[in-house]
Write a protein that holds these residues in place. Structure first.
Motif, PDB file in Angstrom:
ATOM      1  N   LEU A 236       0.829  -1.200   0.000  1.00  0.00           N
ATOM      2  CA  LEU A 236       0.000   0.000   0.000  1.00  0.00           C
ATOM      3  C   LEU A 236       0.866   1.254   0.000  1.00  0.00           C
ATOM      4  CD1 LEU A 236      -2.680   1.465   0.096  1.00  0.00           C
ATOM      5  CD2 LEU A 236      -2.727   1.121   2.590  1.00  0.00           C
ATOM      6  N   HIS A 237       1.937   1.224   0.771  1.00  0.00           N
ATOM      7  CA  HIS A 237       2.837   2.381   0.820  1.00  0.00           C
ATOM      8  C   HIS A 237       3.405   2.673  -0.568  1.00  0.00           C
ATOM      9  CE1 HIS A 237       5.540   5.237   2.842  1.00  0.00           C
ATOM     10  NE2 HIS A 237       6.409   4.880   1.892  1.00  0.00           N
ATOM     11  N   LEU A 238       3.817   1.642  -1.291  1.00  0.00           N
ATOM     12  CA  LEU A 238       4.379   1.855  -2.626  1.00  0.00           C
ATOM     13  C   LEU A 238       3.324   2.382  -3.590  1.00  0.00           C
ATOM     14  CD1 LEU A 238       6.666  -1.295  -2.945  1.00  0.00           C
ATOM     15  CD2 LEU A 238       7.413   1.107  -2.817  1.00  0.00           C
ATOM     16  N   GLU A 246      11.480   0.783 -12.500  1.00  0.00           N
ATOM     17  CA  GLU A 246      12.300  -0.256 -11.872  1.00  0.00           C
ATOM     18  C   GLU A 246      11.549  -0.909 -10.724  1.00  0.00           C
ATOM     19  OE1 GLU A 246      16.990  -0.496 -11.159  1.00  0.00           O
ATOM     20  OE2 GLU A 246      16.000   0.876  -9.779  1.00  0.00           O
ATOM     21  N   GLN A 247      11.671  -2.229 -10.639  1.00  0.00           N
ATOM     22  CA  GLN A 247      11.065  -2.956  -9.528  1.00  0.00           C
ATOM     23  C   GLN A 247      11.668  -2.499  -8.202  1.00  0.00           C
ATOM     24  OE1 GLN A 247      13.336  -4.202 -11.536  1.00  0.00           O
ATOM     25  NE2 GLN A 247      14.884  -5.238 -10.291  1.00  0.00           N
ATOM     26  N   VAL A 248      10.886  -2.622  -7.123  1.00  0.00           N
ATOM     27  CA  VAL A 248      11.347  -2.213  -5.799  1.00  0.00           C
ATOM     28  C   VAL A 248      11.516  -3.436  -4.914  1.00  0.00           C
ATOM     29  CG1 VAL A 248      10.863  -0.834  -3.743  1.00  0.00           C
ATOM     30  CG2 VAL A 248      10.154  -0.008  -5.992  1.00  0.00           C
ATOM     31  N   ASN A 249      12.698  -3.621  -4.350  1.00  0.00           N
ATOM     32  CA  ASN A 249      12.921  -4.706  -3.392  1.00  0.00           C
ATOM     33  C   ASN A 249      12.164  -4.428  -2.096  1.00  0.00           C
ATOM     34  OD1 ASN A 249      14.718  -5.970  -5.147  1.00  0.00           O
ATOM     35  ND2 ASN A 249      16.527  -5.069  -4.200  1.00  0.00           N
ATOM     36  N   VAL A 250      11.544  -5.471  -1.555  1.00  0.00           N
ATOM     37  CA  VAL A 250      10.843  -5.339  -0.276  1.00  0.00           C
ATOM     38  C   VAL A 250      11.377  -6.397   0.681  1.00  0.00           C
ATOM     39  CG1 VAL A 250       8.628  -5.299   0.910  1.00  0.00           C
ATOM     40  CG2 VAL A 250       8.770  -4.532  -1.467  1.00  0.00           C
ATOM     41  N   SER A 293      17.395  -0.070  -0.063  1.00  0.00           N
ATOM     42  CA  SER A 293      17.603   1.374  -0.044  1.00  0.00           C
ATOM     43  C   SER A 293      16.503   2.127  -0.779  1.00  0.00           C
ATOM     44  CB  SER A 293      18.960   1.721  -0.676  1.00  0.00           C
ATOM     45  OG  SER A 293      20.013   1.107   0.023  1.00  0.00           O
ATOM     46  N   LYS A 294      16.061   1.592  -1.923  1.00  0.00           N
ATOM     47  CA  LYS A 294      15.016   2.266  -2.694  1.00  0.00           C
ATOM     48  C   LYS A 294      13.723   2.321  -1.885  1.00  0.00           C
ATOM     49  CE  LYS A 294      14.638   1.474  -7.127  1.00  0.00           C
ATOM     50  NZ  LYS A 294      14.729   2.813  -7.779  1.00  0.00           N
ATOM     51  N   LEU A 295      13.387   1.226  -1.215  1.00  0.00           N
ATOM     52  CA  LEU A 295      12.184   1.176  -0.387  1.00  0.00           C
ATOM     53  C   LEU A 295      12.290   2.161   0.778  1.00  0.00           C
ATOM     54  CD1 LEU A 295       9.470  -0.264   0.236  1.00  0.00           C
ATOM     55  CD2 LEU A 295      10.786  -1.923   1.568  1.00  0.00           C
ATOM     56  N   ALA A 296      13.450   2.194   1.422  1.00  0.00           N
ATOM     57  CA  ALA A 296      13.658   3.139   2.524  1.00  0.00           C
ATOM     58  C   ALA A 296      13.567   4.573   2.022  1.00  0.00           C
ATOM     59  CB  ALA A 296      15.012   2.886   3.183  1.00  0.00           C
TER      60      ALA A 296
END
Length: 326
Positions: A236-238, A246-250, A293-296
Motif C-alpha cells: 500500500l505504501h508503494l 524499476e522494480q522495488v525490493n521489499v 535502499s530504494k524502499l527506505a
C-alpha cells in the motif's frame, strides 16, 4: 498510442471507496493485503478464488474485468512452491505464471486500470549476485537452477510492467519481496517454502516425541525473511508513494543462516532434540539479501521482528492445523 515512460504522475493516497481487485486474495500475500486494505479503510474490495475464476483462462479473465471494471489491481496471484516443487515441475511454474500475469495485465490494460502493482520474487536475481542485491542486478547473471522457470516468469512480469509504462504511460509498478512467511502460509511437506516446512517439521517432532530432526543441505545458506503483514503494508505504501519503471525490493535488510532460523523455530515450538543436516540435498542459492535502499528512500521500513513474527505464525499454524494444506 505510445507515451514515453516519463509521463507525469504524482503518487497520492488511493481513493478508499475505489474498487480494488486483489488477484490471489486467498493466498499468503493476497490475504494479508486484503486484511491490510480493510484495516486502512478501503471499502470496495473484490476477489475471486481459483475455483470461481481461473486466471489461466484468458476469456474468463477478460469477461471478469469487463463486468467489474476495477480502478486498482494488485496482482498477487501465482503458482508458488519450494525447491522440491520448483525443480520437479518447472513447466508448470513457467507456463501457469506466464498465463496468469499476461491475462491479468492485458485485461487490466483493456479495462483502463489506473494503478496496478505486480508482485514478483527475489529469485529473479542472479544466483551469485553481489550482496545485498540491488534492483539493477536484474539480468546480469545466471539464475539459481532449482527455480529458474519461476524466476523467468516473474522477470517477464516486470518487463511487461515496464512495457505498459513505455507504450501506454500507465503508472504501473512492480515489487519484489524477499522470503515471506506468516498466517495463511503453505505448510504442505511437498509444496512449502523453507520456513513453513521447518515449522511443520519441528512441531511434528515435538508432537511425535522425536529427538532428531533432519533438514536439507548444510544449513549455511543465508536467507532474509519478511512477515507477510509487513509486506502488505509495504504494498500500500508503494502504491501511494512510488512511481517508477524499476522494480522495488521489499525486505528487512538483514538475514540469517538456515541453521540459525532452525534454532529459533526449534525454540519457539519447544523442540529440545538434535538437528542433523542431509548434505546430499541441495542448498539452493548461497545468499539472498536484498538491498532495500530504494524502499527506505520511499519512506518505508519493516516493523515485525523475526522471533515475534515466528511466534504469531506458529500460533496460526496450531489454530489451523486441521485445515491447512496437507
Amino acid at each position: 498510442m505510445t507515451i514515453s515512460d516519463d509521463v507525469a504522475y504524482s503518487p497520492a493516497p488511493l481513493d478508499r471507496s475505489a474498487l480494488i481487485y486483489v488477484a490471489g486474495h486467498r493466498g499468503l500475500v493476497g490475504s494479508a493485503i486484503w486484511r491490510n486494505l480493510e484495516a486502512e479503510g478501503f471499502t470496495n474490495l473484490i476477489g475471486r478464488s481459483s475455483a470461481e475464476l481461473d486466471l489461466k483462462d484468458r476469456d474468463a479473465v477478460f469477461a471478469f474485468f469487463r463486468e467489474h471494471k476495477p480502478d486498482y489491481v494488485i496482482l498477487a496471484a501465482a503458482k508458488v512452491g519450494g525447491i522440491l516443487a520448483n525443480s520437479t515441475y518447472p513447466v508448470d511454474f513457467l507456463s501457469e505464471n506466464l498465463r496468469i500475469q499476461v491475462n491479468v495485465m492485458d485485461a487490466s490494460l483493456e479495462a483502463d486500470v489506473e494503478r496496478l502493482l505486480f508482485l514478483g520474487s527475489s529469485c529473479i536475481y542472479p544466483k551469485f549476485a553481489a550482496q545485498p542485491i540491488r534492483e539493477d542486478s536484474l539480468l546480469t547473471g545466471h539464475l539459481e537452477e532449482t527455480n529458474d522457470a519461476y524466476a523467468i516468469a516473474k522477470i517477464s512480469g516486470i518487463l511487461q510492467i515496464q512495457a505498459v509504462r513505455r507504450q501506454y504511460g500507465k503508472p504501473w509498478i512492480s515489487a519484489m519481496p524477499t522470503n515471506l512467511y506468516g498466517p495463511g502460509d503453505n505448510f504442505s511437506p511437498k509444496g512449502s517454502h523453507v520456513l513453513p516446512a521447518l515449522i511443520r517439521r519441528y512441531d511434528e517432532a515435538v508432537s511425535n516425541g522425536e529427538s532428531v530432526v533432519t533438514n536439507w543441505g548444510t544449513g549455511t545458506p543465508r536467507r532474509e525473511f519478511l512477515h507477510v503483514d509487513d509486506m502488505a503494508a509495504a504494498c500500500l505504501h508503494l502504491l501511494e508513494n512510488y512511481d517508477g519503471p524499476e522494480q522495488v525490493n521489499v525486505g528487512t535488510g538483514s538475514d540469517v543462516t538456515i541453521k540459525e532460523i532452525s534454532e529459533v523455530i526449534a525454540k519457539v515450538v519447544g523442540f529440545e532434540g538434535v538437528t542433523e543436516w542431509d548434505t546430499d540435498k541441495p542448498d539452493g542459492t548461497p545468499q539472498k539479501l536484498l538491498d532495500v535502499s530504494k524502499l527506505a528512500g520511499a519512506g518505508w521500513t519493516s516493523k515485525i521482528g523475526l522471533e515475534d513474527g515466528l511466534r504469531s505464525t506458529v500460533d496460526w499454524y496450531h489454530e489451523h492445523i486441521d485445515s491447512i494444506r496437507q
